[in-house]
Design a protein around this motif. Structure first.
Motif, mmCIF file in Angstrom:
data_model
loop_
_atom_site.group_PDB
_atom_site.id
_atom_site.type_symbol
_atom_site.label_atom_id
_atom_site.label_comp_id
_atom_site.label_asym_id
_atom_site.label_seq_id
_atom_site.Cartn_x
_atom_site.Cartn_y
_atom_site.Cartn_z
ATOM 1 N N ALA A 158 44.513 41.185 44.791
ATOM 2 C CA ALA A 158 43.461 41.609 43.668
ATOM 3 C C ALA A 158 44.367 41.194 42.281
ATOM 4 C CB ALA A 158 43.080 43.259 43.781
ATOM 5 N N PHE A 159 45.454 41.265 42.123
ATOM 6 C CA PHE A 159 46.291 40.801 41.058
ATOM 7 C C PHE A 159 46.343 39.480 40.888
ATOM 8 C CE2 PHE A 159 47.453 45.320 41.248
ATOM 9 C CZ PHE A 159 46.784 45.949 40.066
ATOM 10 N N CYS A 160 46.141 38.715 41.973
ATOM 11 C CA CYS A 160 46.643 37.206 41.767
ATOM 12 C C CYS A 160 45.282 36.338 41.871
ATOM 13 C CB CYS A 160 47.479 36.926 42.684
ATOM 14 S SG CYS A 160 49.104 37.583 42.756
ATOM 15 N N ALA A 161 44.230 36.704 42.140
ATOM 16 C CA ALA A 161 43.057 35.776 42.664
ATOM 17 C C ALA A 161 41.790 36.584 42.598
ATOM 18 C CB ALA A 161 43.295 34.955 43.819
ATOM 19 N N LYS A 162 40.612 36.017 42.145
ATOM 20 C CA LYS A 162 39.576 36.731 42.174
ATOM 21 C C LYS A 162 38.501 36.347 43.455
ATOM 22 C CE LYS A 162 39.779 38.038 37.106
ATOM 23 N NZ LYS A 162 39.088 37.661 35.877
ATOM 24 N N GLY A 163 37.535 36.904 43.774
ATOM 25 C CA GLY A 163 36.588 36.809 44.561
ATOM 26 C C GLY A 163 37.060 36.174 45.980
ATOM 27 N N LEU A 164 38.018 36.716 46.647
ATOM 28 C CA LEU A 164 38.816 36.061 47.586
ATOM 29 C C LEU A 164 38.022 36.460 48.942
ATOM 30 C CD1 LEU A 164 42.686 36.855 47.077
ATOM 31 C CD2 LEU A 164 41.353 34.600 47.161
ATOM 32 N N ASP A 165 38.035 35.660 49.901
ATOM 33 C CA ASP A 165 37.742 35.901 51.355
ATOM 34 C C ASP A 165 38.949 36.672 51.902
ATOM 35 O OD1 ASP A 165 37.008 36.313 53.932
ATOM 36 O OD2 ASP A 165 36.627 34.191 54.186
ATOM 37 N N PHE A 166 38.869 38.090 51.870
ATOM 38 C CA PHE A 166 40.134 38.881 52.503
ATOM 39 C C PHE A 166 40.067 39.056 54.008
ATOM 40 C CE2 PHE A 166 42.823 42.507 53.418
ATOM 41 C CZ PHE A 166 44.176 41.907 52.860
ATOM 42 N N LYS A 167 40.932 39.193 54.747
ATOM 43 C CA LYS A 167 40.918 39.566 55.934
ATOM 44 C C LYS A 167 42.106 39.902 56.736
ATOM 45 C CE LYS A 167 38.399 39.650 60.279
ATOM 46 N NZ LYS A 167 37.913 40.839 60.154
#
Length: 196
Positions: A158-167
């Motif tokens: 969250a602090f390093c990129a926006k709108g990530l596909d996280f899993k």
């Protein structure tokens, strides 16, 4: 998509290595470019150097001491991590990877006024992790509050990129997992990676 696949396990014949190979093979079969970064085999030094730390908050931070790892992160469209959870946390070498490679000017920018840091990893659109833990599900989630997921998703991603596909996909109770259960987990990993 160009994926930086980071493996953090000291044993070449570990289950984590099998997971990483499953991920690599499936991504490659689906037409993705995979850059496998095996932190142990490539001799990554996780120790933040005194000079790196001394200039951490200076404008124009120079991350060159962590090359070529910084360049590999900058060239990626996605990041997939494979590691065991030890003491409900990252292996030390992976923590050092975040400390040294996810640096100012690379992964984020410090706010000179002391406010919230600004994300810089606009090139990363996918941030996945495949982990194992020796603890059962209930210990990780109910007793410990799933600290690795919180650190990865709320802290680093969250602090390093926006709108990530996280899993985050985890094999719990790893130390007592049967061969059949391990094979079933590898099949699950392959099925998940097929979505990328």
């Amino acid at each position: 998509m160009r994926i930086l696949l980071v493996l953090a396990h000291p044993l070449e014949d570990s289950f984590a290595a099998s997971v990483a190979e499953t991920v690599r093979r499936k991504l490659t079969a689906n037409g993705h470019t995979v850059d496998l970064l095996d932190l142990y085999r490539e001799g990554f030094d996780p120790r933040l150097t005194p000079s790196e730390r001394a200039r951490y908050f200076e404008p124009g931070y120079d991350p060159s001491e962590a090359e070529p790892f910084v360049s590999r992160l900058k060239q990626a469209d996605g990041l997939v991590l494979v590691f065991p959870q030890w003491w409900f946390n990252f292996p030390a070498i992976l923590k050092g990877f975040f400390d040294r490679v996810f640096a100012p000017g690379v992964a984020f920018e410090n706010d000179p006024a002391g406010g919230r840091i600004q994300p810089r990893l606009g090139n990363i659109h996918l941030f996945w992790a495949f982990t194992t833990t020796g603890s059962p599900w209930w210990v990780v989630h109910l007793y410990m509050g799933n600290p690795v997921k919180r650190l990865l998703k709320r802290g680093i991603a969250a602090f390093c990129a926006k709108g990530l596909d996280f899993k985050l996909a985890n094999l719990y109770d790893m130390d007592r997992a049967s061969e059949a259960r391990r094979k079933a987990h590898l099949a699950r990993v392959e099925k998940l990676v097929d979505r990328i």
